[in-house]
Every structure is written in structure tokens, then in C-alpha cells.
Design a protein around this motif. Structure first.
Motif, PDB file in Angstrom:
ATOM      1  N   UNK A   4     -14.967  15.261  89.177  1.00 44.53           N
ATOM      2  CA  UNK A   4     -14.769  16.196  88.064  1.00 44.53           C
ATOM      3  C   UNK A   4     -14.274  15.453  86.828  1.00 44.53           C
ATOM      4  N   UNK A   5     -13.243  14.614  86.999  1.00 49.32           N
ATOM      5  CA  UNK A   5     -12.723  13.833  85.876  1.00 49.32           C
ATOM      6  C   UNK A   5     -13.788  12.872  85.346  1.00 49.32           C
ATOM      7  N   UNK A   6     -14.583  12.335  86.251  1.00 48.79           N
ATOM      8  CA  UNK A   6     -15.649  11.418  85.838  1.00 48.79           C
ATOM      9  C   UNK A   6     -16.645  12.135  84.930  1.00 48.79           C
ATOM     10  N   UNK A   7     -17.057  13.329  85.319  1.00 47.71           N
ATOM     11  CA  UNK A   7     -18.015  14.079  84.509  1.00 47.71           C
ATOM     12  C   UNK A   7     -17.432  14.462  83.155  1.00 47.71           C
ATOM     13  N   UNK A   8     -16.172  14.895  83.143  1.00 47.09           N
ATOM     14  CA  UNK A   8     -15.543  15.326  81.888  1.00 47.09           C
ATOM     15  C   UNK A   8     -15.402  14.153  80.923  1.00 47.09           C
ATOM     16  N   UNK A   9     -14.833  13.051  81.406  1.00 49.90           N
ATOM     17  CA  UNK A   9     -14.573  11.912  80.516  1.00 49.90           C
ATOM     18  C   UNK A   9     -15.860  11.226  80.082  1.00 49.90           C
ATOM     19  N   UNK A  10     -16.856  11.181  80.965  1.00 48.91           N
ATOM     20  CA  UNK A  10     -18.124  10.557  80.577  1.00 48.91           C
ATOM     21  C   UNK A  10     -18.970  11.456  79.691  1.00 48.91           C
ATOM     22  N   UNK A  11     -18.527  12.690  79.507  1.00 45.42           N
ATOM     23  CA  UNK A  11     -19.112  13.555  78.498  1.00 45.42           C
ATOM     24  C   UNK A  11     -18.382  13.414  77.171  1.00 45.42           C
ATOM     25  N   UNK A  12     -17.048  13.403  77.218  1.00 47.53           N
ATOM     26  CA  UNK A  12     -16.236  13.449  76.004  1.00 47.53           C
ATOM     27  C   UNK A  12     -16.153  12.093  75.304  1.00 47.53           C
ATOM     28  N   UNK A  13     -15.880  11.029  76.053  1.00 50.48           N
ATOM     29  CA  UNK A  13     -15.629   9.714  75.447  1.00 50.48           C
ATOM     30  C   UNK A  13     -16.845   9.183  74.679  1.00 50.48           C
ATOM     31  N   UNK A  14     -18.075   9.281  75.211  1.00 47.25           N
ATOM     32  CA  UNK A  14     -19.216   8.818  74.406  1.00 47.25           C
ATOM     33  C   UNK A  14     -19.341   9.559  73.074  1.00 47.25           C
ATOM     34  N   UNK A  15     -19.094  10.882  73.072  1.00 49.27           N
ATOM     35  CA  UNK A  15     -19.135  11.634  71.820  1.00 49.27           C
ATOM     36  C   UNK A  15     -18.086  11.109  70.845  1.00 49.27           C
ATOM     37  N   UNK A  16     -16.882  10.905  71.343  1.00 54.49           N
ATOM     38  CA  UNK A  16     -15.789  10.410  70.497  1.00 54.49           C
ATOM     39  C   UNK A  16     -16.144   9.069  69.867  1.00 54.49           C
ATOM     40  N   UNK A  17     -16.589   8.116  70.673  1.00 57.11           N
ATOM     41  CA  UNK A  17     -16.840   6.760  70.173  1.00 57.11           C
ATOM     42  C   UNK A  17     -18.092   6.695  69.299  1.00 57.11           C
ATOM     43  N   UNK A  18     -19.138   7.415  69.664  1.00 56.61           N
ATOM     44  CA  UNK A  18     -20.367   7.388  68.856  1.00 56.61           C
ATOM     45  C   UNK A  18     -20.147   8.099  67.529  1.00 56.61           C
ATOM     46  N   UNK A  19     -19.435   9.238  67.546  1.00 52.58           N
ATOM     47  CA  UNK A  19     -19.186   9.981  66.313  1.00 52.58           C
ATOM     48  C   UNK A  19     -18.283   9.211  65.353  1.00 52.58           C
ATOM     49  N   UNK A  20     -17.328   8.458  65.875  1.00 53.99           N
ATOM     50  CA  UNK A  20     -16.353   7.779  65.009  1.00 53.99           C
ATOM     51  C   UNK A  20     -16.741   6.349  64.655  1.00 53.99           C
ATOM     52  N   UNK A  21     -17.606   5.726  65.442  1.00 57.26           N
ATOM     53  CA  UNK A  21     -17.887   4.308  65.217  1.00 57.26           C
ATOM     54  C   UNK A  21     -19.344   4.005  64.889  1.00 57.26           C
ATOM     55  N   UNK A  22     -20.252   4.896  65.241  1.00 62.14           N
ATOM     56  CA  UNK A  22     -21.681   4.627  65.020  1.00 62.14           C
ATOM     57  C   UNK A  22     -22.237   5.559  63.964  1.00 62.14           C
TER      58      UNK A  22
END
Length: 669
Positions: free
Chosen positions: A94-112
Motif C-alpha cells: 500500500x505504501x509502495x503504491x502511494x509513494x510511487x504515485x506521489x513522489x514522481x509527480x512531486x519531482x517531475x512537477x518541481x524539477x522538470x
């Protein structure tokens, strides 16, 4: 014999090229090897992945001319945070699915962004790779210690490298532009050919805006350094416009004017030898003194040539003054982006299905969620090879991703064959495997990333370490099986889940380019009655020129026909001139309050221009603007009594708009 004579020079040239690549990559190779063997010695062989992660950070920063301390520390601390999030993601599915959904959005939105498509890579790579092998609390503590050790080493190494190579990292773009402008002006006065110099000048002018874009601030539209670069970019854009489109302005009418023009050319070349945006008064004092003298000389006459020379010196001297007092703070409230607008542009604007960031973040999240779920549910020592390859194969653009799928597969197959031939000859000792790994790494960083050769050495490096724990046959089989699985998986994701091709992105950027011309007109209309918002103008100009540069960069890959490329480049050239003209109108309008009649003329001029732009968009099959005024009954006029400079810009803008309309209409017919 003749065949040998032909081949030997080719082999010699190829060998020289490889040697040059090796020397260029040598700092990265040495850094990785130090990190790799240090991590093995101090923390254990199972933590060597960290060496690869910090090498990516070193590789992305050591060549930069300036690496500010605070952003570098922030980046390294972020590595530790992502390490912690990766550890939490391995606790359960469950934590794997949540974090692997949220973290890519965070990093791509803020850095790319579409202008920095791989800005996410180093940070998301850390979050992804540190999930591969789940560890307990004690293992996480060792990981954290190893990452901290490596981050400290990265910081020290980058700072030492810059200290030792201070004079070898190249000169800044501002100095290159000033020196080139001086050479162009000198050649122009001597009737020499300046076509190749102009091409380089346009390239550097676009680069200035891109560098200013990289220095966007958190509260203000740009940082202090970004403001200086932005103002200099405006100055150079105006000068470039005059050189390329209004060359008659720079043609001196008498010997005294010619002497002033030559003095200006010499002054520009001198400025190219000084780091004038550093804020060091000792370096800029001479420039300021000489600039004031030439300004006073230019102000003696009132003709158009002297007026433009005086305008150049006024703005350049203002930039030098701003650079000198930068420590006192040069970002006023006018440069601060309102909180509501910051949230809208930096968060909400990304959450649209047509944006680059949204589409890529969705694809990346799907890949990581599925890949990490597979790794947790069917975990064995090397099941992570599937998600690792999928992460590396998934690229923002469909074409790049497809290319890497081919090269990664072929390179992996070649690497497996090479390992099967070489490793049996080297024995089974740990030392021999580590030596081979070091050799493979040297070759890997020498090769061009993304090529078959690069993938070959990546595979050899990975298998030289893996075969310490399992047989060569099984390691080769798993490596090939997981690369095939990853290729098929990414192929499906790229084809059916929010695909982004280079062609569609270029079309989206063309749409954005025309939309921004409409926005420029809205801003010009607003200036007739309200004060100038510097942050809004700065934001619009930086975005416009970065979009324009991106189109120019991608167009040759999308349009293979030379006539089509020439057609679209003509559109870009005309719109660049129009942007330069309307940007100068902003500052003409802001310095003077106008009467009702002058405002009425400008408003009708803007409404007509809006209408014609919309017609051009319709012919280009681009989405039209929704909110336009009805021009029925309006009188079109591009001259305002008593304002020759503004009227000249309005006329020139209208002529370019007409050129653009005729160009597109002929193509349509």
C-alpha cells in the motif's frame, strides 16, 4: 594496400575521438571509482548502488561555471529525504503504491519541464533505486550513513574541482555576447560579412533567456542573479533586433558618428573580457567610467543613431549598477509574484492533460507503481532489474524512449555475450571481479549515454558484480529476460497511456507561442491605464523565448523536408521580430500617460491585431483564442501624433504581422 591506407587514418581519427571522450569523462570515472571502492570498504558491497546515484549528481554539476552552495546543499539533503521515503515505500504494498504515485509527480512537477526534460532524473533515480532491495532498520541506518558520507564527498569534491579549475570552466554567456556584438558592429562598419556571426548571436540570445529561466525564484519571478541575466537578455535582444532588422539605424552618417560606432564596438569587446555581472566593483569600475563618457557623447546629438547608442549605454550602465549593489537587494515588490498566481502557475497549471509534466508524470507513476509492486510481490535477488530497466527506458518523448529500447536491448545482448567470454578467463576471486568492474565503468562513462556501446558496458559492469553471488548462465538469462519484459512493458505504456511525441509537443509549443502573442497584446492594453507589473513582463518574456528556442531545437527532428523546415523557420523569425517590437512598446507605453484619443487608437490597433493573429492561427489549424473584441466599426490606425518611436514600432509590428499573414495564406492556397 590502398584499402589499408584509407582505413588507417579512419582508425586513427576514431582512436583520437575515443581518447578525447575518455579524457573528458576522466573526472567522473575517478569520482565513481573512489566512491565505489570506498562504499565497499566502509559499508559493504550491497550498498554500492549509492555510488552510482551520487555520481549522477557530480556529473551534472562539476562542469557548471557556478554552483551556489545553498542549492547544492539543498539537493544533497533532498537525497537523504528521498532515501527515507524509499525505505518507507518498501514496508508494504500500500505504501509502495502511494509513494510511487506521489513522489514522481512531486519531482517531475518541481524539477522538470519541456525546457529541462530530465531535471527530475537524479532525484527520482535515488528514490527508485533505493527501493530495489528492501532492508530492515539496521540496513537503513547503514544506507543513511553511506549516503551521508557520499553526499559530503560530493560537496567537497565539486567545491575543490571548481577552486582548482576556476579559469578553465569557460566564460559566461554575457561576456560571449558582448564580445560577439563588438565584432559584429566592427565588421558591419567595415562592410564585412556578418551572417555567420548573426546566427551565433541569435543562439546566444536564446541561451540568455534559458539561463534566466533556470534562475526562477520561489517568491519572486527570478532570483537576484536571474534578474541581472534577464535585464541583460532584454538589452541584447533589442540590440540583436537592431543589428538584424534595422541595420540602417547603425549606419553612421558622418565621420564623427563612425568614430562613436567604432568606440562602441571596442567597448563591447572590452566588456567581453570582464565578468561584469559578478558585482565586483574593481572589475566594473573602468567599464562604468568609459560607458558614462560614451553616453555623454551619444547624448550630444538627437538623430536616430545617437539615440539608440544612448539607449544602449543607459540600460547597460543600469545593469552594471544593479550588479554592484546586488547584496543590498535588487528585487522589489514589483518583481514578487502574487501568492495566488504562484499557486495557479506552479501547481494548478500542471494539472492539465495537455501539459508535458502531467502526461509524463502519469506514465512514470504507472511504471513505478507496477514495477515496484512486481518487485515486492515476486521478490528475488534480481527482480528489481525489471523496474530498473523500465525506469531508464521511459523517457519524456516517445521517440527517445523507442530509441533507447532498441539500444538497451542490443547492448544488453552484446554485453551478456562479452561477459560469457571474458569472465571465465579471469577467475572467480572477488578482486578480479572488482578490477573488471572498474574497467567496465571506465568504458561506460567514456561511451555516449543511450547508445548500444554504453548499454554493453553497463551490462558488463552489472554482471561482473552479480556473478559473485550466482552462476554466469543464470545471471545472463535473468538479465535478458528482464530487459525483454521491461521493453514490452514500456512499449505498451508509451503507446497507450498519455503518449507524448516530439511532433505533438512542437505543435503544442506553436499553439503556446501564438497564445503568448495574444497575451502580450492584453498586457499592452492593460499598460494604457495601469502600472507595469515587472514580474508579469519578465515571466512572459522568459517563457516566450524558451518556448521559441525549444521549437527551433526540435523542428529539424520533426520536419524532415527542407522546404517545410524553411517555412516554419520563417514563421519563427517573423514572430521573433514581432515579440521584440511589442516588448519595446511596453517600455514606450509605460513612460508616458496618454490622452483619451491616444488610448482609443492603441485599443483599436490591439483589437485589429488580435483578429489577424486569430485568422493566422485558424489557417495553421491551431486552436483560436476565445475572448476577442468585435472589430466591426473600429478604425485601424498605426500612428499616434507626437510619438514617433511608438508609432514606428507599431508600424513595424503591423508590417511583420502582414508578412506572416501572407506567408501562411500562400501556403494554405
Amino acid at each position: 594496400m590502398n584499402m589499408k591506407q584509407v582505413r588507417l587514418p579512419q582508425f586513427h581519427d576514431r582512436a583520437e575521438s575515443v581518447w578525447a571522450q575518455f579524457l573528458q569523462a576522466l573526472p567522473v570515472i575517478v569520482f565513481f571509482l573512489i566512491m565505489f571502492y570506498s562504499v565497499i570498504f566502509f559499508f559493504g558491497m550491497e550498498y554500492t548502488t549509492i555510488a552510482s546515484l551520487v555520481t549522477v549528481i557530480f556529473q551534472g554539476n562539476y562542469k557548471k561555471r557556478k554552483v551556489p552552495t545553498v542549492p547544492l546543499i539543498s539537493l544533497l539533503l533532498q537525497q537523504l529525504l528521498l532515501l527515507g521515503l524509499a525505505y518507507i515505500a518498501t514496508w508494504n504494498i500500500v505504501l509502495s503504491l502511494i509513494l510511487n504515485l506521489v513522489v514522481p509527480f512531486w519531482l517531475i512537477f518541481t524539477k522538470a519541464s519541456q525546457f529541462n526534460q530530465l531535471g527530475y532524473f537524479s532525484t527520482l533515480m535515488t528514490f527508485t533505486f533505493m527501493q530495489f532491495i528492501p532492508v530492515d532498520w539496521n540496513g537503513f541506518v547503514i544506507q543513511f550513513e553511506a549516503m551521508t558520507f557520499c553526499c559530503i564527498f560530493v560537496f567537497i569534491t565539486i567545491k575543490l574541482y571548481h577552486q582548482m579549475n576556476r579559469g578553465k570552466l569557460g566564460i559566461c554567456t554575457e561576456r560571449k555576447v558582448m564580445h560577439l556584438l563588438g565584432c559584429i558592429l566592427e565588421k558591419f562598419l567595415n562592410d564585412d560579412d556578418i551572417s555567420s556571426d548573426l546566427k551565433e548571436l541569435f543562439h546566444l540570445q536564446r541561451l540568455l533567456y534559458q539561463e534566466a529561466n533556470d534562475k526562477r525564484g520561489k517568491r519572486h519571478v527570478v532570483t537576484t542573479a536571474g534578474k541581472l541575466q534577464y535585464m541583460f537578455a532584454i538589452l541584447i535582444q533589442r540590440t540583436t533586433y537592431l543589428v538584424s532588422n534595422q541595420s540602417k539605424v547603425l549606419r553612421p552618417v558622418d565621420e564623427e558618428s563612425r568614430k562613436l560606432a567604432l568606440d562602441l564596438a571596442e567597448y563591447m569587446q572590452k566588456a567581453g573580457e570582464i565578468d561584469f555581472l559578478s558585482g565586483n566593483r574593481a572589475k566594473t569600475w573602468t567599464l562604468m567610467k568609459e560607458g558614462r563618457r560614451l553616453l555623454a557623447e551619444a547624448e550630444k546629438e538627437k538623430d536616430i543613431f545617437h539615440r539608440h547608442v544612448a539607449n544602449f549605454f543607459r540600460m547597460f550602465l543600469f545593469i552594471l549598477h544593479q550588479a554592484e549593489v546586488r547584496e543590498q537587494g535588487i528585487l522589489s515588490e514589483q518583481w514578487e509574484v502574487p501568492a495566488k498566481h504562484r499557486f495557479k502557475e506552479r501547481v494548478l497549471a500542471h494539472f492539465r492533460p495537455d501539459t508535458f509534466e502531467m502526461r509524463f508524470a502519469l506514465r512514470m507513476s504507472i511504471v513505478l507503481m507496477a514495477g515496484m509492486a512486481f518487485n515486492l510481490l515476486f521478490y528475488d535477488e534480481h527482480s528489481y532489474w525489471f523496474v530498473m530497466n523500465a525506469f531508464l527506458l521511459l523517457r519524456p518523448m516517445y521517440e527517445d524512449s523507442n530509441y533507447r529500447m532498441r539500444t538497451r536491448f542490443l547492448g544488453t545482448a552484446a554485453g551478456c555475450i562479452l561477459v560469457a567470454l571474458v569472465l571465465p578467463l579471469c577467475g572467480s576471486s572477488i578482486a578480479s571481479h572488482l578490477i573488471i568492474a572498474g574497467i567496465m565503468v571506465s568504458c561506460m562513462y567514456t561511451a555516449t549515454p543511450g547508445t548500444i556501446v554504453h548499454a554493453l558496458f553497463v551490462t558488463c559492469f552489472a554482471l561482473s558484480m552479480t556473478t559473485l553471488a550466482m552462476g554466469e548462465t543464470m545471471a545472463v538469462f535473468l538479465r535478458m529476460a528482464y530487459i525483454v519484459g521491461a521493453v514490452l512493458f514500456v512499449l505498451v505504456i508509451n503507446r497507450f497511456f498519455f503518449p507524448t511525441s516530439l511532433g505533438s509537443q512542437v505543435r503544442y509549443n506553436f499553439q503556446l507561442l501564438f497564445h503568448m502573442h495574444h497575451m502580450y497584446l492584453r498586457m499592452l492594453e492593460d499598460l494604457l491605464t495601469n502600472q507595469l507589473d515587472y514580474w508579469r513582463i519578465c515571466d512572459a518574456q522568459i517563457q516566450y523565448h524558451t518556448v521559441l528556442a525549444q521549437i527551433r531545437n526540435d523542428l529539424p527532428q520533426v520536419e524532415k523536408d527542407e522546404k517545410d523546415r524553411e517555412y516554419f523557420n520563417k514563421i519563427l523569425n517573423i514572430t521573433w521580430c514581432m515579440a521584440s517590437e511589442i516588448q519595446q512598446m511596453f517600455f514606450q507605453v509605460k513612460h508616458k500617460k496618454r490622452g483619451i484619443e491616444a488610448r482609443r487608437i492603441m485599443e483599436q490597433y490591439i483589437s485589429y491585431t488580435d483578429y489577424v493573429l486569430n485568422q493566422i492561427q485558424e489557417m495553421l489549424h491551431l486552436k483560436k483564442e476565445k475572448k476577442l473584441k468585435n472589430i466591426e466599426g473600429m478604425k485601424y490606425q498605426r500612428y499616434i501624433e507626437g510619438e514617433p518611436e511608438l508609432s514606428s514600432l507599431m508600424t513595424q509590428y503591423a508590417r511583420n504581422l502582414s508578412r506572416l499573414y501572407v506567408l501562411v495564406l500562400r501556403r494554405v492556397r
